[in-house]
Write an enzyme that holds these catalytic residues in place. Structure first.
Site, PDB file in Angstrom:
ATOM      1  N   GLU A   1       5.425   2.521  -6.385  1.00 46.40           N
ATOM      2  CA  GLU A   1       6.143   2.012  -7.554  1.00 46.40           C
ATOM      3  C   GLU A   1       5.693   2.675  -8.842  1.00 46.40           C
ATOM      4  O   GLU A   1       6.347   2.556  -9.876  1.00 46.40           O
ATOM      5  CB  GLU A   1       5.967   0.490  -7.666  1.00 46.40           C
ATOM      6  CG  GLU A   1       4.664   0.012  -8.265  1.00 46.40           C
ATOM      7  CD  GLU A   1       3.489   0.160  -7.303  1.00 46.40           C
ATOM      8  OE1 GLU A   1       2.352  -0.033  -7.729  1.00 46.40           O
ATOM      9  OE2 GLU A   1       3.728   0.479  -6.115  1.00 46.40           O
TER      10      GLU A   1
ATOM     11  N   ASP B   1      -2.202   1.631 -12.016  1.00 42.51           N
ATOM     12  CA  ASP B   1      -1.093   1.726 -12.979  1.00 42.51           C
ATOM     13  C   ASP B   1      -1.533   2.224 -14.354  1.00 42.51           C
ATOM     14  O   ASP B   1      -0.959   3.175 -14.892  1.00 42.51           O
ATOM     15  CB  ASP B   1      -0.392   0.373 -13.096  1.00 42.51           C
ATOM     16  CG  ASP B   1       0.571   0.131 -11.939  1.00 42.51           C
ATOM     17  OD1 ASP B   1       0.847   1.086 -11.207  1.00 42.51           O
ATOM     18  OD2 ASP B   1       1.028  -1.014 -11.777  1.00 42.51           O
TER      19      ASP B   1
ATOM     20  N   ASP C   1      17.394  32.510 -35.194  1.00 40.44           N
ATOM     21  CA  ASP C   1      17.902  33.077 -36.443  1.00 40.44           C
ATOM     22  C   ASP C   1      16.744  33.654 -37.239  1.00 40.44           C
ATOM     23  O   ASP C   1      15.608  33.182 -37.149  1.00 40.44           O
ATOM     24  CB  ASP C   1      18.576  31.982 -37.281  1.00 40.44           C
ATOM     25  CG  ASP C   1      19.844  31.460 -36.631  1.00 40.44           C
ATOM     26  OD1 ASP C   1      20.643  32.283 -36.160  1.00 40.44           O
ATOM     27  OD2 ASP C   1      20.017  30.231 -36.587  1.00 40.44           O
TER      28      ASP C   1
ATOM     29  N   ASP D   1      22.567  26.444 -36.848  1.00 37.71           N
ATOM     30  CA  ASP D   1      22.637  25.429 -37.898  1.00 37.71           C
ATOM     31  C   ASP D   1      24.055  25.131 -38.363  1.00 37.71           C
ATOM     32  O   ASP D   1      24.279  24.140 -39.037  1.00 37.71           O
ATOM     33  CB  ASP D   1      21.789  25.844 -39.100  1.00 37.71           C
ATOM     34  CG  ASP D   1      22.177  27.214 -39.645  1.00 37.71           C
ATOM     35  OD1 ASP D   1      23.218  27.745 -39.227  1.00 37.71           O
ATOM     36  OD2 ASP D   1      21.435  27.740 -40.491  1.00 37.71           O
TER      37      ASP D   1
ATOM     38  N   ASP E   1      28.038  27.511 -34.664  1.00 44.49           N
ATOM     39  CA  ASP E   1      26.940  27.669 -33.710  1.00 44.49           C
ATOM     40  C   ASP E   1      27.007  26.650 -32.579  1.00 44.49           C
ATOM     41  O   ASP E   1      26.313  26.800 -31.564  1.00 44.49           O
ATOM     42  CB  ASP E   1      25.584  27.516 -34.413  1.00 44.49           C
ATOM     43  CG  ASP E   1      25.300  28.652 -35.377  1.00 44.49           C
ATOM     44  OD1 ASP E   1      25.821  29.756 -35.136  1.00 44.49           O
ATOM     45  OD2 ASP E   1      24.563  28.440 -36.351  1.00 44.49           O
TER      46      ASP E   1
ATOM     47  N   ALA F   1       0.821  -1.211   0.000  1.00 43.19           N
ATOM     48  CA  ALA F   1       0.000   0.000   0.000  1.00 43.19           C
ATOM     49  C   ALA F   1       0.854   1.260   0.000  1.00 43.19           C
ATOM     50  O   ALA F   1       0.502   2.265  -0.621  1.00 43.19           O
ATOM     51  CB  ALA F   1      -0.925   0.003   1.210  1.00 43.19           C
TER      52      ALA F   1
END
Length: 887
Positions: A301, A711, A343, A612, A616, A297
């Site tokens: 998990e 779950d 850019d 790019d 950079d 309980a």
């Protein structure tokens, strides 16, 4: 003579056909190194069984067998199988999502197929492919160089030597078609037959070979692929280019601490329960069973499951919106971003340029359809000559289109000229030159283009001419045009060409203005970021006039700006002081981006930076959120970044921030639900132990059954929850602020306590009514299940009431969880065999009414709380509107 990269279209031939490439891919397999094999199914199951919750279930099942309760033991063992199945399925789904992301973010290659340049995934490169390499590319396969210009390659991945090595083309044939013929082309254009060309070892100057995984640091080249995958030098020596092991994120560490605390508390409480139960009731095996139930309980998990599933599937969902996530911490950082540095070209604009204006001797011509006036033939002619024959860059493509449309039928197009040499763009001189030779003359014609001030420097213009050019540039940039200068020179005779462009006697011709339209949706994305408390900063190499025109169009603050030369003149302290009020940076060099990132971070901003190019990479690595361009970005930039945009669109960055905030919000709601739902489970596992005559409600079999609902709820329902439309209306998540703030923990605890009170009230009602133990257990368990569904429903939104959430936000998985939970509960309570198996009793209609009412009352207060918050927000909105309306 080796063929220049600019004459690629004339020399490389059609390459492999698509069908031949597909056949070779099927024969040789994908071009990738052996990776870690997926764990077998039995190994996955064994890893799941070792989890604490499964070990507790196995212990409980064993004890039930010892207590001569084989049915309970068999049920618990069957739950073990069900939990293993669910866990393996979740892991399989997560692994598939991550594998798909790896495929999407893998290095790419530019190859020639069927006579066309195409960009493909690196894993699809095959033997015999013609591969085009440029600065910043990772070499996708072992290849022989047919042609190269100023090529240097970093081969440290293979040799350990950090100094790049110079490369030279393979000697022999003058075209790739001839090279293929010598290699024995027999399976179609570009094919190799009879085996691969022998290649030397990595390292050494002037060699004609390049190898998988090495990095092009300068120049460009054309290569013929000789080996792929495990047959490459990298594959043969067993080197792996696996990604860096991901570090634990702040969120993961926070959850680790919470799980550890709850686990320690759970073990302590479980031991206490065993001792108390054994001393009070004298049944030590049953006491051990009660202790196991208590540990089950308390043990949270679900926390690690929620985090793993949400981040993996969240990253996959982001990839569907053109944003690839390469590092887990970036999803957390996205929710905290305060500045996005972007850019201009290709990110705010479409990067689909067209020549819109020509300026010669002060005369302006707006380019339209059809031929150009004679006075503008030269600027167009030499602009085309300074561009590649088969261009890939959008600007070069615009020049080629200008020549085809404006110079068609004239003597200003030179298909038979031969390119003798290229002088590339450099950091020192932002201009390039092409040296051409006509078959009808021994002289050389030189064409140059580049930044107007650089070309003016090549032409050695005096101060008056420079001022005139500057005025023309300013007028063009004010209209949002990107401006390029064009010049020409004549080099007589056959003497050796000079080492530098400055050694030519250049003549100024004129200016070319290129128009790059703003991407649709960028203005809306900028406004959305502003509402979210995120400042958008434009960084460009263009002139201030061009940058400010685009800034006005997209809605950026354009009242103040800084230029690259101004940045260079500032020290770090002054730069950090100036940058907070500036949203436009013009004439910025790539290496200055790192200065801007450092200055912004020094002010406490969480910075996203786009890039790019090779230069950079330091800024991308230094930023909190490095964002590489997927279409035009180099492999170096992609590897340095945490995010990759597959469409290079600023709107996708804003969408990624929205998605990141949504993932964080859904994780928080799921975690709050997990905390809340465990409180009544813990309470109902402990409270009956206080009085010897009270029946136990939650035995291990009931808790395991209940976990089968929890779950899927937390890992499926909340993960699939739609993002709040107002998620971008709030400020960024403060850096360092825990997910489990005092407010979140208080609300979760109050939700759990209110459900515990409701369930406990039903339990006491049954006990005081003298009901049999099995009926007490069944009624109490039903209340707990329905209250759990109530927690799921009310936690889907912490802002909207339940009625609006159900009406406005579709969640297909929710209905299945509700139907399955209610259906399973109905079967357990109505089928005698199942009732006996789970130690339940019959439930009356009155019981069902009481159970439903109690479950609803347990979560009603939170709905009232949300209504109160909504009224407060409306009052604030009216007050803000009233204050705005006042003069």
């Amino acid at each position: 003579m080796a063929v220049s990269a600019s004459t690629i279209g004339a020399a490389i031939g059609p390459g492999l056909s698509a069908s031949e490439a597909a056949r070779r891919l099927a024969d040789d397999g994908p071009n990738e190194l052996p990776t870690t094999r997926k764990r077998p199914l039995l190994r996955q199951a064994w890893d799941v069984v070792r989890e604490p919750m499964l070990l507790l279930l196995l212990c409980a099942g064993t004890i039930n067998f010892l207590l001569a309760e084989p049915l309970d033991g068999a049920i618990l063992m069957s739950f073990v199988i069900v939990v293993i199945t669910i866990s393996v399925y979740q892991e399989h789904k997560t692994e598939n999502a991550l594998a798909a992301l790896r495929d999407l973010s893998s290095p790419r290659a530019l190859v020639v197929r069927d006579g066309q340049q195409v960009r493909i995934a690196g894993r699809e490169v095959v033997r015999g492919d013609v591969v085009l390499l440029a600065e910043g590319d990772r070499v996708p396969a072992d290849a022989t160089l047919v042609d190269c210009v100023n090529l240097s390659v970093d081969e440290s991945a293979l040799t350990g030597e950090s100094v790049p090595v110079r490369k030279a083309p393979a000697p022999g044939p003058g075209s790739l078609g001839e090279a293929e013929a010598e290699a024995g082309a027999g399976a179609g254009p570009g094919a190799l037959a009879g085996g691969q060309v022998a290649m030397g070892a990595p390292g050494g100057e002037g060699t004609p070979w390049v190898f998988t995984g090495t990095l092009v640091v300068k120049g460009h080249a054309v290569g013929l692929v000789q080996a792929t995958g495990a047959e490459t030098a990298l594959g043969r020596i067993g080197t792996t280019l696996g990604s860096i092991e991901p570090e634990r994120t702040p969120l993961q560490r926070e959850i680790d601490r919470l799980v550890l605390v709850m686990a320690v508390v759970g073990v302590g409480v479980a031991v206490g329960v065993v001792v108390l139960y054994g001393l009070v009731r004298g049944e030590w095996l049953e006491a051990l069973l009660a202790g196991i139930a208590t540990a089950m309980a308390v043990l949270p998990e679900e926390f690690p499951v929620v985090l793993t599933v949400f981040l993996a599937l969240g990253a996959w969902r982001m990839s569907q919106r053109h944003v690839l996530t390469r590092r887990p911490p970036v999803i957390e950082a996205l929710g905290s971003a305060t500045v996005l540095c972007v850019d201009k070209t290709g990110t705010l604009t479409t990067n689909r340029m067209r020549v819109a204006r020509l300026v010669v001797d002060g005369v302006v011509h707006e380019v339209g359809e059809g031929p150009l006036p004679e006075a503008f033939h030269a600027v167009a002619e030499y602009g085309v000559l300074a561009s590649p024959v088969d261009p890939f860059d959008p600007m070069d493509t615009a020049f080629k289109r200008l020549g085809e449309q404006g110079l068609a039928g004239t003597e200003h197009l030179h298909a038979d000229w031969v390119l003798e040499r290229e002088y590339p763009l450099s950091e020192r001189l932002l201009a390039l030159s092409h040296v051409w030779r006509s078959p009808r003359s021994a002289d050389h014609v030189v064409a140059a283009k580049g930044a107007p001030e650089a070309v003016a420097d090549l032409c050695h213009l005096d101060a008056a001419d420079r001022a005139a050019v500057g005025a023309e540039v300013e007028a063009a940039t004010a209209d949002g045009l990107r401006v390029i200068g064009v010049a020409r020179a004549l080099f007589e005779g056959t003497d050796e060409l000079p080492p530098e462009q400055h050694d030519f006697d250049f003549e100024w011709i004129g200016l070319v203005g290129l128009h790059d339209p703003v991407r649709p949706g960028v203005a809306d994305a900028v406004a959305e970021c502003r509402r979210a408390g995120i400042r958008t900063v434009m960084i460009t190499g263009d002139y201030p006039g061009t940058a400010l025109a685009i800034a006005r169009e997209v809605g950026l603050d354009h009242t103040r700006w800084l230029t690259g030369p101004e940045l260079a003149a500032m020290d770090d302290e002054e730069l950090a002081r100036r940058v907070p009020g500036v949203s436009v940076f013009a004439r910025v060099l790539p290496e200055q981006k790192l200065q801007l990132v450092q200055a912004l971070r020094a002010n406490g901003d969480v910075v996203g930076m786009t890039g790019d190019g090779v230069n950079d990479a330091p800024a991308l690595r230094a930023a909190d959120i490095g964002i590489a361009m997927g279409q035009r970005g180099t492999d170096v930039a992609r590897e340095a970044a945490a995010l990759v945009l597959t469409d290079d669109d600023f709107s996708s960055i804003a969408g990624g921030v929205r998605q990141g905030r949504g993932i964080f919000d859904n994780i928080r709601k799921a975690m709050a639900y997990v905390i809340a739902v465990h409180i009544p489970i813990i309470g109902m596992a402990l409270v009956p132990l206080l009085v010897p005559d009270w029946p136990l409600v939650l035995l291990p079999v009931q808790i395991a059954l209940f976990e089968l609902i929890i779950d899927p709820a937390c890992s499926v329902v909340f993960e699939a929850e739609q993002i709040d439309p107002r998620i971008m209306d709030g400020p960024p998540h403060p850096v360092g602020q825990a997910m489990f703030s005092r407010r979140v923990l208080t609300i979760a605890a109050l939700q759990g306590l209110s459900v515990l009170v409701a369930v406990l009230a039903v339990y006491l009602w049954c006990v005081e009514g003298g009901r049999p133990d099995v009926e007490v257990r069944s009624v109490t368990f039903a209340t707990l299940v329905l209250a759990n569904l109530g927690l799921i429903l009310v936690n889907r939104s912490w802002r909207l009431p339940l009625r609006r959430t159900l009406a406005e936000r579709a969640n297909p998985t929710l209905k299945w969880i509700v139907v399955l939970a209610v259906g399973l509960l109905a079967l357990l309570l109505s089928v005698p065999a199942l009732r006996d198996a789970f130690a339940f009793g019959p439930v009356s209609l009155v019981d069902l009414v009481v159970v439903t009412a109690a479950a609803a009352l347990g979560v009603t207060w939170f709905e009232l709380y949300k209504l109160r918050l909504a009224r407060r927000d409306r009052r604030r909105a009216r007050a803000d509107a009233s204050a705005t309306a006042q003069p």
